[in-house]
Design an enzyme around this catalytic site. Sequence first.
Site, PDB file in Angstrom:
ATOM      1  N   MET A   1     -39.756 -54.320 101.104  1.00 54.61           N
ATOM      2  CA  MET A   1     -38.553 -54.566 101.897  1.00 54.61           C
ATOM      3  C   MET A   1     -38.902 -55.468 103.078  1.00 54.61           C
ATOM      4  O   MET A   1     -39.834 -55.222 103.811  1.00 54.61           O
ATOM      5  CB  MET A   1     -37.994 -53.244 102.414  1.00 54.61           C
ATOM      6  CG  MET A   1     -36.633 -53.371 103.051  1.00 54.61           C
ATOM      7  SD  MET A   1     -35.837 -51.789 103.368  1.00 54.61           S
ATOM      8  CE  MET A   1     -36.698 -51.247 104.832  1.00 54.61           C
ATOM      9  N   CYS A   2     -38.148 -56.534 103.232  1.00 50.78           N
ATOM     10  CA  CYS A   2     -38.265 -57.414 104.384  1.00 50.78           C
ATOM     11  C   CYS A   2     -36.845 -57.759 104.830  1.00 50.78           C
ATOM     12  O   CYS A   2     -35.883 -57.440 104.143  1.00 50.78           O
ATOM     13  CB  CYS A   2     -38.998 -58.707 104.035  1.00 50.78           C
ATOM     14  SG  CYS A   2     -40.739 -58.489 103.600  1.00 50.78           S
ATOM     15  N   GLY A   3     -36.727 -58.397 105.946  1.00 51.77           N
ATOM     16  CA  GLY A   3     -35.424 -58.885 106.382  1.00 51.77           C
ATOM     17  C   GLY A   3     -35.501 -60.382 106.610  1.00 51.77           C
ATOM     18  O   GLY A   3     -36.490 -60.888 107.152  1.00 51.77           O
ATOM     19  N   ARG A  29     -36.560 -53.264 108.850  1.00 51.02           N
ATOM     20  CA  ARG A  29     -36.887 -53.681 107.486  1.00 51.02           C
ATOM     21  C   ARG A  29     -38.338 -54.141 107.370  1.00 51.02           C
ATOM     22  O   ARG A  29     -38.824 -54.391 106.254  1.00 51.02           O
ATOM     23  CB  ARG A  29     -35.965 -54.808 107.028  1.00 51.02           C
ATOM     24  CG  ARG A  29     -34.506 -54.417 106.964  1.00 51.02           C
ATOM     25  CD  ARG A  29     -33.697 -55.488 106.280  1.00 51.02           C
ATOM     26  NE  ARG A  29     -34.041 -55.599 104.870  1.00 51.02           N
ATOM     27  CZ  ARG A  29     -33.447 -54.924 103.889  1.00 51.02           C
ATOM     28  NH1 ARG A  29     -32.469 -54.083 104.169  1.00 51.02           N
ATOM     29  NH2 ARG A  29     -33.827 -55.098 102.650  1.00 51.02           N
ATOM     30  N   ASN A 185     -37.481 -62.377 100.780  1.00 50.18           N
ATOM     31  CA  ASN A 185     -37.449 -60.919 100.696  1.00 50.18           C
ATOM     32  C   ASN A 185     -37.577 -60.553  99.228  1.00 50.18           C
ATOM     33  O   ASN A 185     -36.655 -60.814  98.444  1.00 50.18           O
ATOM     34  CB  ASN A 185     -36.125 -60.389 101.267  1.00 50.18           C
ATOM     35  CG  ASN A 185     -35.947 -58.903 101.040  1.00 50.18           C
ATOM     36  OD1 ASN A 185     -36.924 -58.167 100.889  1.00 50.18           O
ATOM     37  ND2 ASN A 185     -34.697 -58.445 101.019  1.00 50.18           N
TER      38      ASN A 185
END
Lengths: 315, 238
Positions: A1-3, A29, A185
């Site tokens: 998970m990234c933003g 995130r 992402n």
Amino acid sequence: MCGIAGRILGAPGPVGRDLVALMAAQEHRGADSTGFAVYGTPRESGYRVRAMGFDRARLERDLADFRAILRDHGADFAEEPSWDSGTTRHYLARLVITDPDDLPAWVQAADAMTDRFEVQSVGRSLEIIKDVGGADAVADKHGVRQMNGTHGLGHARLATESDVRPNASHPFWARPFPDVAIVHNGQITDYYTWREKLERKGYRFLTWNDSELIAVWVSDRMKQGLSMEEALTLSIREIDGVFTYMIATPGAIGFAKDRFAMKPLVLIDQNGAIAAGTEEQAVRRVYRDDAVDVINHDGPSLHGIWTVGNRRVAA
Amino acid sequence: MTQALSDTVVETIIEVGDRPIRDVHADIQQAARAGGHVVLRNTLSRHNLGVGLPPGCTLHAEGSVGYYCGGLNTGARITIQRNAGWGCGEAMSAGHITIGGYAGMSVGAAMLGGLIHVRGDCGPRAGVAMKGGTIVVEGRLGYQSGFMAHGGKIIALGGAGPSCADALWQGEVWVCGDVDDLGVDAVITEPTAEQVAEVEAILDPLGLADRSREWRRIVAGQRLWYFQSRDAKAWLMI
């Protein structure tokens, strides 16, 4: 998970401030690292260079060696270099240089220093600032809120497939193409296959982060003559994995989403001024009025391009 | 937090804004446990609003909400004026949620009971792994909706996107309008009059009944049930 986030202003202005707001709202995130790609007013000649040194004690020697390579390629510093005043061992330097005779050749020569000094971005307008930590901490350290421009990208990283290091943070520059940056992402599952193919074509990678691959992959296709839209479409078919990524050039921000619709993207479009992010609560930090409509790009195999300068060409 | 008294109900107005969600949640729970009506203002699409609400309370969000609104609901009545982010009503066991606009990915994921009513469209995987309850969508179902649903009903009045009812188990997906394509092991069956009447009985209280609709009732073809890995044809289906 990234933003991830993208921002296009209707007119040049405080894009750094908005990118920090977009990323601060998405810090949950991924707080491993945060980065920004800011597109300022383009220079007519010369390049803005952002570079990371890994030992602050060697800063003067790093810059001297870097300058020597520049001079070997017919260029020099156009302004006095500057760097952050943080207390970390690594440091981020800002350099403005005159035009090298052959940009890719100079980049390749400069990459001989990557064990201690790594070029993070080169562009007439692009500057990539990235570091470990959350949005506010990185912004405070590097003065991101004070950066003006037309558009940019942001990223909050939750490291999964490679280690947590300042230079493994996003955005990634599409080495050696000036003024091209991406944020991503997701996970690229055929990363090693594509990396080997691109390395055989002469491209170099400085990290084991799969996002770095996307930047080079798309730019390589555009170098072969594909439009950005064609390259984005092809990436959905050819790159395996779950992803939403944004790629920025001086004139546009494009995005692509994988075939499985696993990674979100929301957008507010106010007559061509764009705020895009992984989560709606991020774009609401820029447009706080709930009456402003949000577009959810939730489906599979989506792509789009938002041009800078109050026109939207595709989505 | 402000409170207003009517003849029978205590209404509590809670400002969300940039406050810590933990504080907002504590205010909501305090008001909800008292059995009153809760109004959330300036929601800014924040996450985790109205999670774990008890039966008997009502909550209205003025504006849009973020992820997991109404999750673990055990009987509350929740209305969301505009959009909801991912996982609205996740794992709810009872209650009624109305989303005035768009519902993001995985609305009603793993829900066990209750009703979610979406006035707009849905994102991908509505009702993923749901075990019971009902999701009614006035607009269009997103990609792969009903994925691995073990029970319950998804009812869409505005068609469905690609890979509809993919790997469905014992749930049902009812679609009025076009379906882009079916997911693996999903089949369209002709509903009986009794089955249609059952669906219309769900729609009636929502003001959505229309006996002239043509329904597609999508269920599992059961070829993936107890999947045999040595079955080459089953692999081809995937």
